[in-house]
Design a protein around this motif. Structure first.
Motif, PDB file in Angstrom:
ATOM      1  N   LEU A   1      -5.155  -9.312  -5.414  1.00 36.91           N
ATOM      2  CA  LEU A   1      -5.328 -10.622  -4.796  1.00 36.91           C
ATOM      3  C   LEU A   1      -4.838 -11.730  -5.738  1.00 36.91           C
ATOM      4  O   LEU A   1      -4.129 -12.655  -5.325  1.00 36.91           O
ATOM      5  CB  LEU A   1      -6.815 -10.820  -4.482  1.00 36.91           C
TER       6      LEU A   1
ATOM      7  N   ALA B   1      -4.133  -1.388  -4.327  1.00 36.12           N
ATOM      8  CA  ALA B   1      -4.910  -1.363  -5.581  1.00 36.12           C
ATOM      9  C   ALA B   1      -5.181   0.076  -6.014  1.00 36.12           C
ATOM     10  O   ALA B   1      -5.018   0.419  -7.194  1.00 36.12           O
ATOM     11  CB  ALA B   1      -6.212  -2.122  -5.391  1.00 36.12           C
ATOM     12  N   ASP B   2      -5.578   0.913  -5.070  1.00 38.93           N
ATOM     13  CA  ASP B   2      -5.862   2.318  -5.377  1.00 38.93           C
ATOM     14  C   ASP B   2      -4.616   3.057  -5.864  1.00 38.93           C
ATOM     15  O   ASP B   2      -4.678   3.876  -6.781  1.00 38.93           O
ATOM     16  CB  ASP B   2      -6.452   3.034  -4.150  1.00 38.93           C
TER      17      ASP B   2
ATOM     18  N   VAL C   1      -5.537  -0.394 -10.036  1.00 37.83           N
ATOM     19  CA  VAL C   1      -6.223  -1.648 -10.404  1.00 37.83           C
ATOM     20  C   VAL C   1      -7.249  -1.982  -9.334  1.00 37.83           C
ATOM     21  O   VAL C   1      -7.350  -1.284  -8.319  1.00 37.83           O
ATOM     22  CB  VAL C   1      -5.225  -2.827 -10.566  1.00 37.83           C
ATOM     23  N   THR C   2      -7.994  -3.070  -9.549  1.00 38.06           N
ATOM     24  CA  THR C   2      -8.982  -3.483  -8.550  1.00 38.06           C
ATOM     25  C   THR C   2      -8.310  -4.353  -7.494  1.00 38.06           C
ATOM     26  O   THR C   2      -7.234  -4.916  -7.725  1.00 38.06           O
ATOM     27  CB  THR C   2     -10.126  -4.279  -9.208  1.00 38.06           C
ATOM     28  N   ARG C   3      -8.997  -4.483  -6.351  1.00 35.87           N
ATOM     29  CA  ARG C   3      -8.456  -5.322  -5.262  1.00 35.87           C
ATOM     30  C   ARG C   3      -8.356  -6.777  -5.710  1.00 35.87           C
ATOM     31  O   ARG C   3      -7.435  -7.500  -5.326  1.00 35.87           O
ATOM     32  CB  ARG C   3      -9.364  -5.221  -4.027  1.00 35.87           C
ATOM     33  N   GLN C   4      -9.304  -7.204  -6.544  1.00 36.60           N
ATOM     34  CA  GLN C   4      -9.284  -8.573  -7.055  1.00 36.60           C
ATOM     35  C   GLN C   4      -7.996  -8.868  -7.817  1.00 36.60           C
ATOM     36  O   GLN C   4      -7.445  -9.968  -7.738  1.00 36.60           O
ATOM     37  CB  GLN C   4     -10.465  -8.791  -8.003  1.00 36.60           C
ATOM     38  N   THR C   5      -7.516  -7.874  -8.560  1.00 33.58           N
ATOM     39  CA  THR C   5      -6.299  -8.061  -9.346  1.00 33.58           C
ATOM     40  C   THR C   5      -5.081  -8.201  -8.437  1.00 33.58           C
ATOM     41  O   THR C   5      -4.232  -9.064  -8.660  1.00 33.58           O
ATOM     42  CB  THR C   5      -6.130  -6.881 -10.328  1.00 33.58           C
TER      43      THR C   5
END
Lengths: 144, 76
Positions: B37, B26-27, B31-35
């Motif tokens: 996932l 994600a980093d 993007v975010t970790r949720q994305t």
């Protein structure tokens, strides 16, 4: 659960509590003292306003990236749903007195701010629900 | 829905690249970790620039990460 989900949950809880409490109180007062005084029960809608403090309570998410293209599309769809709900609310609020009281009747202009407030409540409620549904209610799809 | 037709190998590629975590990917892709996932689970179809960034992170072509299955052809 990210910040948007926390804010959405707090809005759903405060708006639901405010609407349910004011509905029950207004109904009880209507039976006991009649309509003009029964509208005092709507004061419980003030509880819904407490949800407005949630952006101050929930701090920004930690991490390198806190907002991306998926969050943007989720918020855009949620805003669209909210606008649709508020449009529907205003439409119903305009048509119901016409249907119930008839075309020759008149209502107080004091109802106009109430309609405006109701439209805002319906916007924020549907916006919050749409946010929660799209993020998967903090379950498998959410940060724990 | 479109998301059901887009398969991906992100989970496998993460483990093949030094057991990279979702947060690290994600980093690197912004993007975010949720994305990550949601993409891995097939619940979200990423934009083309994000799909390219993910492929570049693993050093492979975009086809090696995402596969599109045209269900309409199979049904007919």
């Amino acid at each position: 659960m990210n910040r948007a989900q926390k804010i959405a949950w707090s809005l759903v809880i405060t708006i639901s509590t405010g609407v349910i409490l004011s509905g029950i109180t207004t109904a009880i007062l209507y039976v006991k003292v009649g309509m003009p005084k029964a509208s005092a029960g709507l004061a419980f809608l003030g509880i819904a306003g407490l949800g407005g403090f949630s952006p101050l309570i929930f701090r920004k998410d930690k991490g390198k990236v806190t907002f991306d293209e998926r969050d943007k599309s989720i918020k855009r769809r949620a805003a669209l749903s909210g606008f649709a709900a508020s449009y529907l609310f205003v439409g119903l609020a305009c048509m119901l007195p016409f249907s119930v009281l008839g075309p020759m009747a008149s209502i107080s202009v004091g109802w106009l701010p109430n309609i405006f407030g109701g439209a805002a409540l319906s916007f924020f409620f549907v916006w919050s629900v749409a946010i929660l549904v799209q993020y998967g209610r903090g379950g498998k799809d959410g940060n724990k | 829905m479109v998301t059901n037709e887009l398969k991906n190998r992100i989970r496998r590629l993460r483990f093949e690249n030094g057991e990279m975590t979702q947060q690290q990917l994600a980093d690197k892709t912004g993007v975010t970790r949720q994305t990550i996932l949601a993409i891995e689970a097939g619940k979200y179809a990423p934009s083309l620039p994000l799909a390219f960034r993910i492929a570049q992170t693993f050093g492979v072509s975009i086809e090696a990460v995402f596969q599109y299955e045209d269900k309409s052809d199979k049904d007919s």
